[in-house]
Enzyme design. Structure first.
Site, mmCIF file in Angstrom:
data_model
loop_
_atom_site.group_PDB
_atom_site.id
_atom_site.type_symbol
_atom_site.label_atom_id
_atom_site.label_comp_id
_atom_site.label_asym_id
_atom_site.label_seq_id
_atom_site.Cartn_x
_atom_site.Cartn_y
_atom_site.Cartn_z
ATOM 1 N N TYR A 1 -20.828 -12.177 12.236
ATOM 2 C CA TYR A 1 -19.908 -12.076 11.804
ATOM 3 C C TYR A 1 -18.829 -12.847 12.318
ATOM 4 O O TYR A 1 -18.488 -13.620 11.827
ATOM 5 C CB TYR A 1 -19.360 -10.907 10.996
ATOM 6 C CG TYR A 1 -19.821 -10.471 9.808
ATOM 7 C CD1 TYR A 1 -21.319 -10.407 9.390
ATOM 8 C CD2 TYR A 1 -19.579 -10.148 8.088
ATOM 9 C CE1 TYR A 1 -21.933 -9.626 8.059
ATOM 10 C CE2 TYR A 1 -19.690 -10.017 7.446
ATOM 11 C CZ TYR A 1 -21.257 -9.639 7.352
ATOM 12 O OH TYR A 1 -21.552 -9.235 5.895
ATOM 13 N N LYS B 1 -33.224 -3.496 14.779
ATOM 14 C CA LYS B 1 -34.706 -4.559 14.893
ATOM 15 C C LYS B 1 -35.015 -4.878 16.388
ATOM 16 O O LYS B 1 -35.146 -6.123 16.962
ATOM 17 C CB LYS B 1 -34.549 -6.029 14.400
ATOM 18 C CG LYS B 1 -35.300 -6.799 14.217
ATOM 19 C CD LYS B 1 -36.387 -6.582 13.173
ATOM 20 C CE LYS B 1 -37.743 -7.023 12.949
ATOM 21 N NZ LYS B 1 -38.823 -6.622 11.824
ATOM 22 N N ASP C 1 -36.279 -3.321 8.628
ATOM 23 C CA ASP C 1 -37.164 -3.393 7.176
ATOM 24 C C ASP C 1 -37.509 -2.418 7.179
ATOM 25 O O ASP C 1 -37.983 -1.821 5.222
ATOM 26 C CB ASP C 1 -38.147 -4.676 7.657
ATOM 27 C CG ASP C 1 -38.434 -4.003 9.526
ATOM 28 O OD1 ASP C 1 -38.299 -3.373 9.901
ATOM 29 O OD2 ASP C 1 -39.719 -4.893 9.246
ATOM 30 N N ASP D 1 -24.340 -4.232 6.399
ATOM 31 C CA ASP D 1 -23.683 -5.054 4.656
ATOM 32 C C ASP D 1 -24.460 -4.784 4.055
ATOM 33 O O ASP D 1 -25.016 -4.576 3.265
ATOM 34 C CB ASP D 1 -23.764 -6.479 5.339
ATOM 35 C CG ASP D 1 -22.986 -7.128 3.997
ATOM 36 O OD1 ASP D 1 -21.639 -6.995 3.035
ATOM 37 O OD2 ASP D 1 -24.061 -8.427 3.839
ATOM 38 N N ASP E 1 -25.285 -2.014 0.460
ATOM 39 C CA ASP E 1 -25.677 -2.652 -0.747
ATOM 40 C C ASP E 1 -26.867 -1.439 -1.746
ATOM 41 O O ASP E 1 -26.646 -1.130 -2.614
ATOM 42 C CB ASP E 1 -25.387 -3.798 -0.960
ATOM 43 C CG ASP E 1 -24.374 -4.789 -1.118
ATOM 44 O OD1 ASP E 1 -22.798 -4.147 -0.772
ATOM 45 O OD2 ASP E 1 -24.685 -5.973 -2.028
HETATM 46 C C1 IPM Z 1 -18.458 -6.274 2.997
HETATM 47 C C2 IPM Z 1 -19.001 -7.177 1.690
HETATM 48 C C3 IPM Z 1 -18.432 -9.170 2.777
HETATM 49 C C4 IPM Z 1 -18.790 -8.579 3.866
HETATM 50 C C5 IPM Z 1 -17.831 -10.089 2.216
HETATM 51 C C6 IPM Z 1 -17.550 -10.598 0.671
HETATM 52 C C7 IPM Z 1 -17.368 -10.898 3.388
HETATM 53 O O1 IPM Z 1 -19.886 -8.063 1.601
HETATM 54 O O2 IPM Z 1 -17.286 -6.190 2.797
HETATM 55 O O3 IPM Z 1 -19.918 -5.290 2.410
HETATM 56 O O4 IPM Z 1 -20.119 -9.548 3.722
HETATM 57 O O5 IPM Z 1 -18.530 -7.853 4.460
HETATM 58 MG MG MG Z 2 -21.371 -6.576 1.088
#
Ligand code: IPM
Ligand code: MG
Length: 359
Positions: A143, A192, A224, A248, A252
């Site tokens: 990032y 990884k 993975d 990240d 999710d």
């Molecule tokens: C998160 C989001 C952010 C990230 C984006 C919006 C830049 O996806 O907080 O997980 O990737 O960190």
């Molecule tokens: Mg995110």
């Protein structure tokens, strides 16, 4: 009376609506528990671009630094898609994490009892209660590495780099060990290492630090495989620690297992207990301004703020208990199902119900 200073970044899309409900709950909790809060609003993301031209004004950093903790809604929306990469709302979010030194991102994925049916996983795969915590490195890695684009031999190219220094890995892994010690004593480090040098460094540091944390059972997993294991047998995880990009993606996935991304809170911490608290979900521009959003993830972020930054654990408990009770009687559209026994409510109604249940 003890007074805490909270910076409030409402952000974009549903951000202002959900933060308003969370603030109601925070103010009621303060009154019940006997402390005061002073709230200072500041701009971040698209709202800041519209007002000042940039997604992270200096003033916002100053307001946050002068506070005990930061409460954030969400940023981003299609109206800022035409902004150059360096001036997008998301850039404001990355910038504030970096500017405030918030390297440790805690993202719990839990299944709230009454919402179990909302998980896309079969009940026998979920097993008992799901309660895992993703500890994501937040201010390093790909990032924040160097990146570039150009043209060579008549075609376009682009590159991004992943770089981790030892101290960046040590401090996040330390946070993860401490969390595992307070929870069920299991830590999975995800990397990884079969491909990346950064992962091999990460893995060796985890092994070194494991010696100082004998009560924690540590294992390593390739990212993975972890993505697969999360939907095959999520109950095997307690704490997962991983890099910025892997965290990240995996957070999710983990949040979806719980079936209700509208319920999940997060904390981003630096040294010294200072932190920024926000729901895991985004700014949901499609339902913004319709009073439909689920404010519970932001309300639960307030509970995390009280627990981690203000040391007001009893107040945090009250909020979590009020949310559990509220779910039995009311649901916003994202978590409402026919015959669930609770009534369909708006964002503001949900905020009012939780506020009334704080006692
Ligand atoms: C998160 C989001 C952010 C990230 C984006 C919006 C830049 O996806 O907080 O997980 O990737 O960190
Ligand atoms: Mg995110």
């Amino acid at each position: 009376m003890k007074t805490y200073r909270i910076a409030v970044l409402r952000g974009d899309g549903i951000g202002p609506e959900i933060v308003n409900e969370a603030v109601k709950v925070l103010e009621k909790t303060a009154a019940v528990c006997g402390f005061e809060v002073t709230l200072t609003p500041a701009l971040l993301g698209g709202a800041a671009i519209d007002e000042t031209g940039v997604p992270l004004p200096e003033e916002t950093i100053a307001v946050c630094k002068a506070s005990d903790a930061v409460l954030l809604g969400a940023v981003g929306g299609p109206q800022w898609d035409s902004q150059p990469g360096s001036n997008r709302p998301e850039k404001g979010l990355l910038g504030i994490r970096k500017a405030l030194g918030l390297y440790a991102n805690l993202r719990p994925a839990v299944i709230f009892g009454p919402l179990r049916a909302a998980s896309p996983l079969k009940s026998e795969i979920i097993g008992g209660d799901l309660d895992l915590l993703v500890v994501r490195e937040l201010t390093g890695g790909i990032y924040f590495g160097e990146r570039s684009t150009g043209t060579e031999n008549g075609e376009r190219f682009a590159w991004d780099t992943e770089r981790y220094a030892e101290h960046e890995i040590r401090r996040i892994v330390q946070t993860a060990f401490e969390m595992a010690e307070k929870r069920r004593g299991r830590l999975t480090s995800v990397d990884k290492a079969n491909v990346l040098d950064t992962s091999r460094l990460w893995r060796s540091i985890v092994d070194e630090m494991a010696k100082d944390h004998p009560t924690v059972m540590v294992n390593h997993m390739y990212v993975d495989n972890c993505a697969m294991q999360l939907v095959r047998n999520p109950g095997q995880f307690d704490v997962i620690v991983t890099s910025n990009l892997f965290g990240d993606i995996l957070s999710d996935e983990a949040s979806m297992i719980s079936g209700s991304i509208g319920m999940l809170a997060s904390a981003s911490l630096g040294d010294s207990g200072f932190g920024l608290y926000e729901p895991i979900h985004g700014s949901a521009p499609d339902i913004a301004g319709q009073n439909k959003a689920n404010p519970l993830a932001t309300i639960l972020s307030v509970a995390m703020l009280l627990r981690y930054s203000l040391n007001e654990a009893a107040a945090a408990d009250r909020i979590e208990q009020a949310v559990a009770k509220a779910l039995a009687q009311a649901r916003t559209a994202d978590i409402y199902t026919e015959g669930c026994g609770a009534k369909l409510v708006t964002c503001t109604e949900m905020g009012d119900i939780v506020t009334a249940l704080i006692e």
